[in-house]
Structures are given as structure tokens and as C-alpha cells.
Enzyme design. Structure first.
Site, PDB file in Angstrom:
ATOM      1  CB  SER A  23      43.505 -45.817  17.684  1.00 31.45           C
ATOM      2  OG  SER A  23      43.762 -46.853  18.574  1.00 31.45           O
ATOM      3  NE  ARG A  27      38.921 -45.324  15.637  1.00 27.27           N
ATOM      4  CZ  ARG A  27      39.457 -46.394  16.244  1.00 27.27           C
ATOM      5  NH1 ARG A  27      40.705 -46.744  15.985  1.00 27.27           N
ATOM      6  NH2 ARG A  27      38.740 -47.109  17.092  1.00 27.27           N
ATOM      7  CB  SER A 166      35.170 -53.246  22.858  1.00 25.07           C
ATOM      8  OG  SER A 166      35.716 -53.374  21.561  1.00 25.07           O
ATOM      9  CG  ASP A 314      45.868 -51.066  23.741  1.00 22.35           C
ATOM     10  OD1 ASP A 314      45.254 -52.125  23.970  1.00 22.35           O
ATOM     11  OD2 ASP A 314      45.635 -50.337  22.768  1.00 22.35           O
ATOM     12  CE  LYS A 341      42.700 -55.390  24.650  1.00 16.61           C
ATOM     13  NZ  LYS A 341      41.827 -54.639  23.743  1.00 16.61           N
ATOM     14  NE  ARG A 345      48.926 -57.118  24.895  1.00 16.05           N
ATOM     15  CZ  ARG A 345      48.569 -56.090  24.139  1.00 16.05           C
ATOM     16  NH1 ARG A 345      47.763 -55.167  24.611  1.00 16.05           N
ATOM     17  NH2 ARG A 345      49.025 -55.977  22.911  1.00 16.05           N
TER      18      ARG A 345
HETATM   19  C1  S3P Z   1      41.606 -50.075  19.661  1.00 12.07           C
HETATM   20  C2  S3P Z   1      40.785 -50.433  20.688  1.00 12.07           C
HETATM   21  C3  S3P Z   1      41.202 -51.274  21.809  1.00 12.07           C
HETATM   22  C4  S3P Z   1      42.706 -51.430  21.872  1.00 12.07           C
HETATM   23  C5  S3P Z   1      43.312 -51.659  20.531  1.00 12.07           C
HETATM   24  C6  S3P Z   1      43.012 -50.504  19.600  1.00 12.07           C
HETATM   25  C7  S3P Z   1      41.064 -49.209  18.581  1.00 12.07           C
HETATM   26  O1  S3P Z   1      40.636 -52.562  21.681  1.00 12.07           O
HETATM   27  O2  S3P Z   1      43.052 -52.469  22.754  1.00 12.07           O
HETATM   28  O3  S3P Z   1      44.723 -51.797  20.643  1.00 12.07           O
HETATM   29  O4  S3P Z   1      41.851 -48.629  17.809  1.00 12.07           O
HETATM   30  O5  S3P Z   1      39.838 -49.092  18.482  1.00 12.07           O
HETATM   31  P1  S3P Z   1      39.164 -52.872  22.241  1.00 12.07           P
HETATM   32  O6  S3P Z   1      38.272 -51.896  21.633  1.00 12.07           O
HETATM   33  O7  S3P Z   1      38.861 -54.266  21.816  1.00 12.07           O
HETATM   34  O8  S3P Z   1      39.276 -52.737  23.732  1.00 12.07           O
END
Ligand code: S3P
Length: 434
Positions: A23, A27, A166, A314, A341, A345
Site C-alpha cells: 500500500s 502511494r 475501504s 487482507d 478481493k 476469498r
Molecule cells: C488497500 C486497501 C484494501 C486492501 C488492499 C490494499 C490499499 O482494500 O484490501 O489490498 O492499499 O488501499 P479496500 O480498501 O478495498 O478494503
């Protein structure tokens, strides 16, 4: 299609560092590209997902140099991105497509975002809807990729209540909000990871946060900074569970990001009786990190508290393996998001567990797993284009007397390119064949 054959491991030991957080890596490229000045990133995840983001920004004219996990981004400023000549292919990565749809909706040029078979089936209505409310022109067939964006729209700020917890929707709106007139506010009903908010501040952009509200004022600019990406707790989770279910394990996972929006897996394993200890807690570049020691544990089944679900979203494939080895039943509810996902899952894990002789009952929004002993598999596990399914079943072998075969494991490279090497270095036995 590559497959894994994984065998029982007698003991697990050693100290390892899993790769950088996915993540945060995504970013760092997005914000570094639209900042003014040079952003240096260390510990960047060299996985296919974060590299898809990196390549997409290169295709939009950003000069990005990469030497292993060191990345140097020459930011082009808020309005310096160029129109890509082709559709931007984001592979398997939901984070790339959802966050970039916010950023690209605010640009002066048109763009198209596409991905692989798994990404092409994932719901994008959740970002299309708020972006249209902001004035964006974005669409996709049945609200799925490929997404077409007609640029040149002036966006207006909105106040938007997230329909599900989310970070991807929240971040998409905040990135569009950077370019919108007025103050954009996102209201959350459940906690989601806050890396976007933290990193925006690191780039000198003011973000107002109260427990369930995040606001930014559009029209500002970002100043380049240096980012050290900590190790990804989502990758570390596989080894946490492996150590818990092993008869003889004592491992240390070094410098793992323990951002409080991500630590559900630690809390859940501890509730199950997991021998998990944190030490050397420190703050690095705005993120909390710690070393995590995990030893063999006598796990017990639990009812997973609903409030921990978004904090471990996750990590459930790995947690389901822990539940399979626990004494008694584990019940998960309130986790419908798992169905959208990289694969469904809940169903894909249930099918794999069933083929390993673990009794389970699928629910609309979760699963009930009856702890037991893995049996000889009745069919190879199919990963369904999902890296975390591949790795979850790979660690199951630690506590299985028979080999486990998992098919379609190429996807592990999306988030954890050196998974096999690290796993085998602590005593696991995984071989990959083409
Ligand atoms: C993520 C947010 C999550 C996660 C994904 C990475 C991110 O998804 O499951 O693997 O980097 O913002 P959601 O925001 O849809 O829950």
C-alpha cells in the site's frame, strides 16, 4: 502456469525481513509523481502490483529511476502528468486502478485503465459513483475495468459517506479532492488503512482527521520528501501463522509496519492463543514499526470480533489456515468484502480447505471453520489468480503430513517476489515448478 509443491517442515527458526509494504509503495509513486522536487524511496516493494503503478506513471511522462528497492522520482507537480499513449495496464492491482481513477479523473487528458482477468471482474462502481458526484466523466462496462476517463472536467468537493470500510475508495476520493474546488470530506463507518492521509502530510499537505472523518482542501501542492517503506504486515502474516501452527518454531520478523489500522492479524492470533510478541517499537517516516517474534502455539478457535475485520482484511486467507489448525471452531462474520478481493476469498479458501479435509461452512459474509488436522489433498488447490490464496495454502504444509500442491502461483510475484526464498530460509519446504 507455475505450481508449488510444499512439504511438512519439522521446525522453523531465524530472523527475516519481508519486503516493503504494498500500500505504501503504490502511494509513494503516486504522490512522488505529482509533487514538486525529487522524492527518494527506499524499501520499495519490487512486486508486480507496485511496479504496475510505477510503469503507469512513467507512461505519463514521469522520470522514475529504480535500482532494486531504491526509487528516485522526479516529481512533475500537480499538473505535469502527460496523456499516456496507450491504455494503462495495472495487472492484478485493485489499489492502482482505484486510486489512479481518482487522480486521473482530475487531469486535463483522457485515459484508460485496464488489468488482468481478475482485476477485470472487480467492482469499480464504488469509485465511479463518488467520482461522478464530483463531476468526473468515468465509466466501465458493467462498472468494471477497463475504465475510460474523459479528462478536462472541473471537479467539485463532496462530502461522501463510504458504503463499506475501504481505504481504496477513501483514497480515490481524497486524490480527486486534491484537485477539487473546496473541502472534500470522507466519512467512514469502519476503520480503513490510513496510509494516504499519513503520506499526504509527509508531502506537506494538510489533512484534517477526526475519528471517522477525513477532510482536505483542494488546490494545494505537494513537496517532495524521502520515504522509507517498512515491511508489509500482510506478507509477514503468512510467517506469523506458519510459526503458530508449527510444532517447533521461534522466528523473528524484522521491522514490520504495525500501523494501528493494519494490526488485526496480531490481535486475532493473540485471541486464538498465538505466541506473538512485539519488541523494539519505533516510528519511522510517520509509520509505526516493530520486530515481531512468533513461536509455536496451541491455537484455539474463536469468534472473530467484527471490529477487527477491516483491520485484518487482507490476512484472512492466512487466518483461515490458523483456524484450521486450532482446537474448536472459528467463526467469522461481517466480512462480505472478502468476496470481491483478487478472488472470492471465502469460497476459494473454503474449497481448498475442504480438499484438505477441513470441515467448514460458508456464510454469505464469512465462514465457520472446524479446527482439525490437514489430510492428504483430494485435488490440487487452485489459486484463482490470487496471490494470498497461493501463499496461505503454501504455509498450511507446515502442519500437514502430506505434500500440498497449489496451482497457478505466478501471482505470488504481485506482492511477495522472494516468498519461496524467505520461507525456505526459515525451514519451510516449498518448490516451484513451471
Ligand atoms: C488497500 C486497501 C484494501 C486492501 C488492499 C490494499 C490499499 O482494500 O484490501 O489490498 O492499499 O488501499 P479496500 O480498501 O478495498 O478494503
Amino acid at each position: 502456469m507455475a505450481s508449488f509443491v510444499t512439504s511438512h517442515s519439522k521446525s522453523l527458526s531465524g530472523s527475516i525481513r519481508v519486503p516493503g509494504d504494498k500500500s505504501i509503495s503504490h502511494r509513494s509513486i503516486m504522490l512522488g509523481s505529482i509533487a514538486t522536487g525529487t522524492t527518494r524511496v527506499s524499501g520499495f516493494l519490487q512486486g508486480e502490483d507496485s511496479l504496475a503503478t510505477l510503469n503507469a506513471f512513467k507512461e505519463m511522462g514521469v522520470s522514475i529511476e529504480r535500482k532494486g528497492s531504491d526509487v528516485i522520482i522526479q516529481g512533475v507537480g500537480m499538473y505535469g502528468l502527460k496523456m499516456p499513449t496507450n491504455s494503462l495496464n495495472l495487472g492484478n492491482s485493485g489499489t492502482s486502478i482505484r486510486l489512479m481513477s481518482g487522480l486521473l479523473s482530475a487531469q486535463s487528458f483522457n485515459s484508460e485503465l485496464c488489468g488482468d482477468k481478475s482485476l477485470s471482474k472487480r467492482p469499480m462502481g464504488r469509485v465511479i459513483e463518488p467520482l461522478r458526484q464530483m463531476g468526473a466523466d468515468i465509466s466501465g462496462p458493467n462498472s468494471m475495468p477497463p475504465l475510460s476517463i474523459n479528462g478536462g472536467k472541473t471537479l467539485s468537493a463532496i462530502e461522501y459517506t463510504l458504503p463499506v470500510a475501504s481505504a481504496q475508495i477513501k483514497s480515490c476520493i481524497l486524490l480527486a479532492g486534491l484537485y477539487s474546488k473546496g473541502s472534500t470530506t470522507v466519512i467512514e463507518n469502519g476503520i480503513s488503512r490510513d496510509h494516504t492521509e499519513r503520506m499526504l502530510r509527509g508531502f506537506g499537505y494538510e489533512v484534517q482527521t477526526s475519528p471517522n472523518k477525513i477532510s482536505i482542501e483542494g488546490g494545494g501542492s505537494l513537496k517532495a520528501c524521502n520515504i522509507e517503506v517498512p515491511s508489509d504486515i500482510s506478507s509477514a502474516a503468512f510467517f506469523m501463522v506458519a510459526a503458530c501452527i508449527s510444532d517447533d518454531a521461534d522466528i523473528i520478523l524484522e521491522a514490520v509496519n504495525i500501523n494501528p489500522t493494519r494490526t488485526g492479524v496480531i490481535d486475532i492470533l493473540k485471541l486464538m492463543g498465538g505466541n506473538v510478541e512485539l519488541s523494539n517499537e519505533r516510528v519511522d517516516a510517520g509509520e509505526l514499526i516493530a520486530d515481531i517474534r512468533v513461536r509455536s502455539s496451541n491455537l484455539k478457535g474463536i469468534q472473530i470480533p467484527k471490529k477487527l475485520v477491516p483491520l485484518a482484511i487482507d490476512e484472512f486467507p492466512a487466518i483461515f489456515i490458523a483456524a484450521s489448525c486450532a482446537n474448536g471452531e472459528t467463526l467469522l462474520t461481517g466480512a462480505k468484502e472478502l468476496r470481491v478481493k483478487e478472488s472470492d476469498r471465502i469460497q476459494v479458501m473454503a474449497d481448498g480447505l475442504t480438499s484438505l479435509g477441513i470441515i467448514n461452512h460458508v456464510l454469505e459474509d464469512g465462514i465457520r471453520i472446524v479446527g482439525g488436522k490437514f489430510k492428504e489433498q483430494t485435488a490440487p488447490i487452485e489459486s484463482h489468480h490470487d496471490h494470498r490464496i497461493s501463499m496461505a495454502f503454501a504455509i498450511a504444509s507446515v502442519s500437514s503430513d502430506s505434500d500440498i500442491k497449489i496451482e497457478g502461483v505466478d501471482n505470488v510475484k504481485t506482492s511477495f517476489p522472494n516468498f519461496i526464498a524467505l520461507a525456505n530460509s526459515i525451514g519451510m519446504s516449498i518448490t516451484e515448478s513451471a
